[in-house]
Scaffold this active site. Structure first.
Site, PDB file in Angstrom:
ATOM      1  N   CYS A  73       0.849  -1.197   0.000  1.00 14.30           N
ATOM      2  CA  CYS A  73       0.000   0.000   0.000  1.00 14.30           C
ATOM      3  C   CYS A  73       0.882   1.243   0.000  1.00 14.30           C
ATOM      4  O   CYS A  73       1.718   1.419   0.897  1.00 14.30           O
ATOM      5  CB  CYS A  73      -0.920   0.006   1.222  1.00 14.30           C
ATOM      6  N   CYS A  79      -0.982   7.228   6.076  1.00 16.37           N
ATOM      7  CA  CYS A  79      -2.388   7.088   6.464  1.00 16.37           C
ATOM      8  C   CYS A  79      -2.503   6.702   7.936  1.00 16.37           C
ATOM      9  O   CYS A  79      -1.666   5.982   8.464  1.00 16.37           O
ATOM     10  CB  CYS A  79      -3.041   6.025   5.568  1.00 16.37           C
ATOM     11  N   CYS A  82      -4.117   1.693   8.884  1.00 16.56           N
ATOM     12  CA  CYS A  82      -3.361   0.481   9.199  1.00 16.56           C
ATOM     13  C   CYS A  82      -2.085   0.820   9.976  1.00 16.56           C
ATOM     14  O   CYS A  82      -1.466   1.856   9.763  1.00 16.56           O
ATOM     15  CB  CYS A  82      -2.964  -0.254   7.923  1.00 16.56           C
ATOM     16  N   CYS A 161      -8.182   1.591  -1.008  1.00 19.48           N
ATOM     17  CA  CYS A 161      -7.806   1.103   0.313  1.00 19.48           C
ATOM     18  C   CYS A 161      -7.978  -0.408   0.336  1.00 19.48           C
ATOM     19  O   CYS A 161      -9.048  -0.926   0.005  1.00 19.48           O
ATOM     20  CB  CYS A 161      -8.679   1.751   1.389  1.00 19.48           C
ATOM     21  N   TYR A 314     -25.611  -1.956  26.699  1.00 25.48           N
ATOM     22  CA  TYR A 314     -24.913  -1.357  25.549  1.00 25.48           C
ATOM     23  C   TYR A 314     -25.269  -2.145  24.285  1.00 25.48           C
ATOM     24  O   TYR A 314     -24.396  -2.530  23.501  1.00 25.48           O
ATOM     25  CB  TYR A 314     -23.389  -1.368  25.744  1.00 25.48           C
ATOM     26  N   GLU A 335     -29.878   0.563  25.594  1.00 27.76           N
ATOM     27  CA  GLU A 335     -28.981   1.412  24.792  1.00 27.76           C
ATOM     28  C   GLU A 335     -29.375   2.869  25.011  1.00 27.76           C
ATOM     29  O   GLU A 335     -30.563   3.192  25.082  1.00 27.76           O
ATOM     30  CB  GLU A 335     -29.098   1.040  23.310  1.00 27.76           C
ATOM     31  N   ASP A 383     -21.192  -4.916  26.468  1.00 25.38           N
ATOM     32  CA  ASP A 383     -20.375  -4.547  25.305  1.00 25.38           C
ATOM     33  C   ASP A 383     -20.146  -3.043  25.355  1.00 25.38           C
ATOM     34  O   ASP A 383     -20.661  -2.281  24.529  1.00 25.38           O
ATOM     35  CB  ASP A 383     -21.085  -4.957  24.011  1.00 25.38           C
ATOM     36  N   CYS A 410     -13.538  -3.806  23.668  1.00 23.35           N
ATOM     37  CA  CYS A 410     -12.731  -3.293  22.554  1.00 23.35           C
ATOM     38  C   CYS A 410     -11.454  -2.639  23.065  1.00 23.35           C
ATOM     39  O   CYS A 410     -10.731  -2.007  22.289  1.00 23.35           O
ATOM     40  CB  CYS A 410     -13.540  -2.306  21.707  1.00 23.35           C
TER      41      CYS A 410
END
Length: 455
Positions: A73, A79, A82, A161, A314, A335, A383, A410
């Protein structure tokens, strides 16, 4: 002996930061180096120093790591998307597995906790089903689109991309040609003037349906029929062309008003055997295939037999809870975003699910309200966003005494902190599995199954 700015130093890279930068040591000082690979021997130019750490850039690769691969890339180094395109995918998975282990051990104190091997993607490229491309002007006043450079609002032009499907590349080409021919002006963040702000694209992985949404500082654009025709000729699976109105001086991409120029108001995808309508405002997992793997694990860890009440905090548009509804007696989703709750209700109706209800409320307040009304869930799914759960929410969940808690995280750091609190409340993590939801990026998802300890 201190390290100095602009000094050239030799070092070996031994690992990665949470952001994906390489880490080496020089004179007992940690040096963070972007685009470095574990195993590299480098000459590094020091750019910034502090008492216990420094930042540098690669001046010369003395000996390359065995994990390095040829770059595919042209925008990778500039960028902000990534961070791992310079190493093999197996090396990336190893780094992410280690990041989870480090967080659980150093922050949570879980030195004996077994972590299952990370669930990697079958294809680490072309997985994104959504992108938001800022629009600007380049050399010669040419319209350009792409991604912001890391920690900036400088647009790196990207004609293609590798994380996005081919349909997005086709849509970008058609839109850029239309913008050139139409002469439509481009939004300027500093002045608040100009019309074209973002090109927002979505694709349904199972059906191949594509949505093109143009975010504008106004009610529409000139030559809309011409834009539609150019997109129809170029984009396979085009189902929807939408204008989103955003007149606010803000970094938020979408405004609150949408107008369908051509086609449908939504596209339809399937996930875990269920159908979902996806509008511009809908939350939907960016990597559909990995989301199915994640939700399958969530269902396994929930251990439902058809008799349980499941509380999904969530819940977003209800995807996790709805995927488990067939194995539960009752599902309650919570939520705080009103539009997401409405989408969750529509998704339940679309799939003929009658044993699910959805509440619009803050997770902690809703959990407390349900506890006060005597609702006792057998299983709770969490979550949360990157910041994790408030301590008060963990207190309330523990007070409801569910048999099992499924925590989808996450951020391994906030997960480790929260698991420590759950242990103090009598819950034991039984199984931990990292899932690579976002290959080539620094993000790592983790799912944990906890059980309430017997008195």
């Amino acid at each position: 002996m201190e390290i100095k700015k602009n000094e050239l130093v030799d070092m070996e890279i031994t690992g990665y930061t949470a952001e994906g930068n390489g880490v080496g040591r020089y004179r007992d000082i940690a040096v963070f180096v972007p685009l470095a690979a574990a195993g590299d021997r480098l000459r590094v130019k020091i750019l910034k120093t502090a008492k216990t750490y420094a930042f540098g850039r690669i001046d010369k690769i003395v000996t390359a790591s065995k994990d390095r691969v040829p770059l595919d890339c042209a925008q990778f180094a500039q960028c902000g998307g990534c961070v791992y395109r310079h190493i093999s995918y197996q090396a990336e998975l190893k780094a992410k597995q280690q990041r989870v282990r480090d967080a659980l051990e150093r922050i949570g104190g879980f030195h004996e906790l077994k972590i299952r091997p990370i669930v990697g993607a079958e294809n680490p490229d072309r997985y994104r089903n959504k992108t938001q491309l800022p629009i600007g002007r380049g050399p010669g006043n040419e319209v350009r689109m792409g991604f912001f450079a890391s920690h900036s609002h400088r647009i790196i032009h990207c004609s293609e991309c590798l994380l996005q499907p081919d349909e997005f590349t086709a849509a970008m080409e058609a839109f850029q040609e239309w913008a050139r021919q139409s002469g439509e002006d481009v939004y300027d963040e500093e002045t608040g003037k100009g019309r074209l702000r973002h090109l927002y694209l979505r694709r349904a992985g199972a059906t191949g349906e594509v949505m093109v949404c143009v975010v504008v500082n106004g009610n529409g654009v000139h030559f809309e029929p011409e834009l539609v025709e150019m997109l129809k000729k170029k984009v396979p699976g085009l189902k929807s062309v939408i204008i989103n109105v955003n007149r606010e001086r803000t970094n938020v991409v979408l405004g609150q008003k949408c107008r369908t120029v051509w086609g449908s108001d939504f596209i339809t995808d399937t996930l875990c055997g269920l159908s979902f309508h996806i509008s511009p405002m809908s939350f939907y997992q960016v990597n559909r295939d990995q989301a199915e793997r994640l939700y399958t694990l969530a269902g396994e860890y929930a251990g439902l037999t058809g008799k349980e009440t499941l509380l999904d905090l969530y819940c977003g548009t209800g995807t996790i809870g709805l995927s488990m509804a067939k194995n539960a007696a009752h599902v309650i989703g919570v939520e705080i975003i009103e539009q997401a709750v409405e989408d969750a209700k529509k998704n339940a109706e679309l799939n003929g699910i009658t044993n699910a209800e959805f509440l619009c409320a803050d997770a902690a307040k809703a959990a407390s309200m349900l506890k006060n009304r005597g609702t006792r869930p057998d299983v709770v799914v969490l979550d949360p966003p990157h910041k994790g759960c408030d301590a008060s929410l963990i207190d309330t969940v523990a007070a409801m005494a569910p048999q099992r808690v499924v925590y989808v995280s996450c951020d391994p750091a906030t997960l480790a902190r929260d698991l420590k609190l759950f242990v103090q409340k009598g819950y034991e993590p039984k199984v931990v599995t990292p899932v690579d939801m976002f290959p080539r990026t620094a993000h790592t998802e983790v799912i944990v199954g906890l059980s309430r300890a017997m008195s």
